[in-house]
Design an enzyme around this catalytic site. Structure first.
Site, PDB file in Angstrom:
ATOM      1  N   SER A 444      -4.574   4.934  11.857  1.00 34.53           N
ATOM      2  CA  SER A 444      -4.256   3.764  11.048  1.00 34.53           C
ATOM      3  C   SER A 444      -3.166   2.903  11.704  1.00 34.53           C
ATOM      4  O   SER A 444      -3.365   2.395  12.795  1.00 34.53           O
ATOM      5  CB  SER A 444      -3.841   4.209   9.641  1.00 34.53           C
ATOM      6  OG  SER A 444      -3.744   3.113   8.768  1.00 34.53           O
ATOM      7  N   ASP A 651     -14.736   2.845   4.900  1.00 38.21           N
ATOM      8  CA  ASP A 651     -13.333   2.439   4.892  1.00 38.21           C
ATOM      9  C   ASP A 651     -13.228   0.965   4.529  1.00 38.21           C
ATOM     10  O   ASP A 651     -13.653   0.096   5.295  1.00 38.21           O
ATOM     11  CB  ASP A 651     -12.727   2.697   6.277  1.00 38.21           C
ATOM     12  CG  ASP A 651     -11.228   2.493   6.326  1.00 38.21           C
ATOM     13  OD1 ASP A 651     -10.665   1.989   5.336  1.00 38.21           O
ATOM     14  OD2 ASP A 651     -10.623   2.849   7.348  1.00 38.21           O
ATOM     15  N   HIS A 684     -10.733   6.147   4.675  1.00 41.39           N
ATOM     16  CA  HIS A 684      -9.671   5.889   5.650  1.00 41.39           C
ATOM     17  C   HIS A 684      -8.889   7.144   6.049  1.00 41.39           C
ATOM     18  O   HIS A 684      -8.568   7.338   7.225  1.00 41.39           O
ATOM     19  CB  HIS A 684      -8.711   4.839   5.084  1.00 41.39           C
ATOM     20  CG  HIS A 684      -7.734   4.307   6.073  1.00 41.39           C
ATOM     21  ND1 HIS A 684      -8.097   3.503   7.126  1.00 41.39           N
ATOM     22  CD2 HIS A 684      -6.384   4.458   6.181  1.00 41.39           C
ATOM     23  CE1 HIS A 684      -7.034   3.183   7.835  1.00 41.39           C
ATOM     24  NE2 HIS A 684      -5.976   3.743   7.290  1.00 41.39           N
TER      25      HIS A 684
END
Length: 736
Positions: A444, A651, A684
């Site tokens: 991320s 996601d 995610h």
């Protein structure tokens, strides 16, 4: 009698003195010695847009405009060019002692950095924002900021006026941000009511509401094994207490055949402690301090098997000079002594170094919360030398000069994290291990740091220190979640109103107060509900028994400026890309649409022929790559390392597929993709927390690292479990 004109050499010294004081951290309340130590001497450019102001003591001060930094250096050169009189020399000596000597290890005045982000300032910007001695209001950039990386606010020395204004900001932002947080918490609670009610009804009729979870049977099996392990640990402690006379050596011999011997166990207390959870799986962890080039003290964790490696002295793990990628003779001697100590039964085998970087509002513990299925622990047991970085501030905001309460401490965003924090981590790991390269794994926001740092306008030379960059859920393009109402609200308010609501210090620091005060399981449950509400995450694929533990490592301290970069006006939320403006992004989207509609290459551009429905072929992709995309529009140059990407197909927070398309369609001629995978069912966080993450991601990461490792390191390193020398290295070829 007419006044004698001031000689040019004395005038130059006076101007240099004035400029140095202007960029200093010294104020009237400081004593003479402290004031002299914190006075600016010169500006050192870490990158073309990052002038580090070096103080007389060797410390560094953050965030000054490029023009101010260049002026300081120009005046210093002018002073040097003169054959100064004794009076002028004395004047300079009181302000700018020599900085030729390196600061000593552990010196608390070692380093801090300034950074002017983005292109040149708007010529219409008011003059006050360039003045280091201006009041707080004048130090804040105007509402119209430069694209991608807008200017960081400029704060002068800690005067009483600045402190008063800062206190006002902290007070107003405390109440306003607390109200915002309260709305989010209430929203998460109310939206959870239907699901909780449905679950309650199912339980009342005697059914298990979890039976439809994808890993239902595996969760039951792991729960049973964990309870058995807890009982065994309790029994083991009883036996140890009852046999207190048993010699330590005999106890060690009794367990010497166990490769990873547990040193912690029993019921999980659910705490925020990487070392504790490492010991629960037979590993251990040591903590290093690392100094960034702008003076932040950040934490680096090292995982190891206690049977193979003995940690060094605490002094060795302290922070050192802020300089990166420079040989440390003391450290080299220390490492050489360990490697040459053949009599040490715990001598450390050669393992290839791997650095893991966490995501937004998280910490290194995100990789350590799934017992043996934690990515960090699994890679360590597979045979890699695993290191984990905690970005600036984290759980303990620290700086060599600045204090928590000072706004200068929080004047940074994702760009500083990329060009300062990441190189500092990489440099320290390479220094500690003696390798020339390492493998980088990021999730991320951690991928954002790397993608920014490796860009050709930022710090591309970092790519020469990486054998591969593994990006998990890469955060380069925004997903549809950015359009949610609460994110949209933060995007439409002006920078001034954003700072009024969320302050100029840490972003909603009350979250950290809750972390300290609430019981860990209550905090974990509340944390999951809030983050699930904000980011549309679910725990469908996680081991639910470990969920409270996962949220003990989040959130952490981050700056309000960094959150403004992600969510504020004219920043990422507007452009929806970290390295491309909104207009450029729209052109790319149109180009992709032409590809999908049968576009083909004609005279260096993509055209759509109504009579031709064929997709663009690979030869045309290569031609396009060598043409107009290989120059101005490419983000990376020849120094970029190989990339491997794992994209979560479900996601909504980021759009990983679009990043893959950018690489696949030749827009980055220097980028080499050695592995890519879209996991359709993943969200995610599933890339690190899903119960099958090791099967879906971990094993492939392990193999990618091994196959991209430099050949000389493959020959001298231990072969990771599941790999072999017969595994052929990837052919690292550039798209052309």
């Amino acid at each position: 009698m007419a006044t004698e004109p001031v000689p040019d050499k004395a005038k130059a010294a006076q101007e240099y003195t004035r400029q140095a004081k202007r960029l200093s951290y010294a104020s009237r309340r400081h004593t003479g010695g402290t004031r002299a130590r914190n006075t600016a001497v010169e500006a050192k450019f870490v990158t073309a847009h990052d002038p580090v102001v070096v103080t007389a003591s060797g410390g560094r001060l953050p965030v000054v405009p490029l023009a101010e930094a260049k002026k300081l250096n120009r005046l210093k050169e002018q002073v040097k060019a003169y054959d100064l009189s004794a009076e002028a020399t004395a004047l300079m000596d009181t302000v700018a002692p020599s900085t030729d000597e390196k600061p000593s290890a552990g010196d608390t005045s070692e380093s801090s950095e300034s950074s002017q982000n983005g292109p040149k300032r708007d010529p219409n910007e008011r003059h006050e924002s360039h003045d280091a001695s201006a009041p707080l209001r004048g130090a804040i950039p105007p509402s119209r900021t430069t694209p991608l990386f807008p200017p960081i606010p400029l704060y002068g020395p800690p005067t009483y006026l600045l402190k008063l204004q800062s206190l006002c900001f902290r007070t107003t932002s405390f109440f306003l941000s607390l109200a915002f947080l309260g709305i989010i918490v209430l929203g998460s609670i109310f939206t959870s009511i239907p699901a909780l009610a449905k679950e309650g009804v199912v339980r009342l009729i005697g059914r298990d509401p979890d039976v439809h979870r994808p890993f239902y049977e595996e969760e039951i099996r792991r729960r049973k094994l964990r309870r058995e392990a807890e009982k065994e640990w309790t029994s083991r402690l009883r036996r140890r207490n009852s046999q207190g006379s048993m010699p330590d050596a005999q106890a060690e011999d009794a367990s010497s055949d166990i490769e990873f011997e547990l040193t912690e166990g029993g019921p999980d207390p659910v705490i925020c402690d990487i070392q504790y959870y490492a010991r629960r799986v037979g590993l251990d962890a040591e903590e290093y301090e690392v100094q960034t080039e702008d003076g932040f003290i950040i934490t680096l964790w090292h995982l190891f098997n206690p049977k193979e490696y003995t940690p060094g002295p605490a002094e060795h793990r302290r922070y050192r000079s802020p300089e990166v990628f420079k040989e440390d003779e003391t450290n080299a001697e220390y490492r050489a002594s360990l490697d040459s100590d053949q009599t040490n039964p715990k001598q450390r085998p050669r393992r290839y170094p791997v650095l893991l970087m966490h995501g937004l509002l998280q910490s290194a513990g995100a990789y350590c919360s799934n017992d043996d299925d934690s990515l960090a622990f699994w890679l360590c047991k597979s045979g890699y030398d695993v290191w984990l970085g905690d970005n600036r501030c984290g759980f303990r905001p620290r700086h060599t000069i600045l204090k928590y309460s000072e706004p200068r401490m929080w004047a940074w965003n994702i760009r500083q994290m990329g060009v300062m924090d990441l190189p500092a981590f990489v440099s320290r790991v390479l220094s500690e291990t003696g390798f020339k390269k390492l493998a980088l794994i990021s999730h991320s926001q951690g991928t954002t740091q790397a993608f920014v740092a490796l860009a050709k306008e930022q710090r591309p030379e970092l790519g020469q220190k990486l054998s591969v960059f593994c990006a998990l859920a890469p955060a380069v393009y925004a997903g549809p979640l950015i359009g949610k109402a609460y994110f949209k609200f933060m995007r439409i308010i002006s920078p001034a109103l954003f700072r009024l609501m969320f302050g100029i210090h840490a972003f909603i620091p009350f979250m950290m107060t809750m972390h300290r005060l609430l019981p860990s399981r209550l905090y974990g449950a509340l944390g999951y509900r809030v983050f699930s509400f904000l980011f549309d995450w679910t725990d469908t694929r996680w081991e639910r028994d470990l969920r409270d533990r996962m949220f003990q490592f989040a959130p952490v301290y981050v700056s309000a400026e960094s959150m403004r970069w992600w969510l504020g006006k004219d920043c990422f939320a507007k452009h929806k890309c970290i390295l491309m403006t909104r207009d450029e992004s729209k052109r790319e989207e149109k180009e992709d649409e032409q590809f999908e509609n049968g576009g083909h290459l004609q005279n260096g551009t993509i055209v759509v022929d109504g009579n031709n429905t064929d997709k663009i072929n690979k030869a045309e992709q290569k031609q396009l790559s060598a043409g107009h995309h290989s120059g101005l529009t490419a983000w990376y140059d020849h120094q970029v390392p190989p990339f491997a990407l794992w994209v979560a197909g479900n996601d909504d927070l980021v759009d990983g597929r679009r990043l893959l398309r950018r690489f696949e369609r030749g827009r980055e001629p220097h980028v080499r993709i050695v592995h890519s995978k879209v996991i359709e069912e993943y969200e995610h966080l599933d890339v690190i927390w899903a119960m099958d993450a090791i099967e879906q991601v971990g094993r492939e990461v392990r193999n990618v690292i091994w196959r991209t490792m430099p050949e000389e390191d493959r020959r001298r390193c231990a072969i990771p479990r599941g790999c072999s020398m017969e595994d052929s290295p990837y052919r690292i070829e550039r798209n052309s």
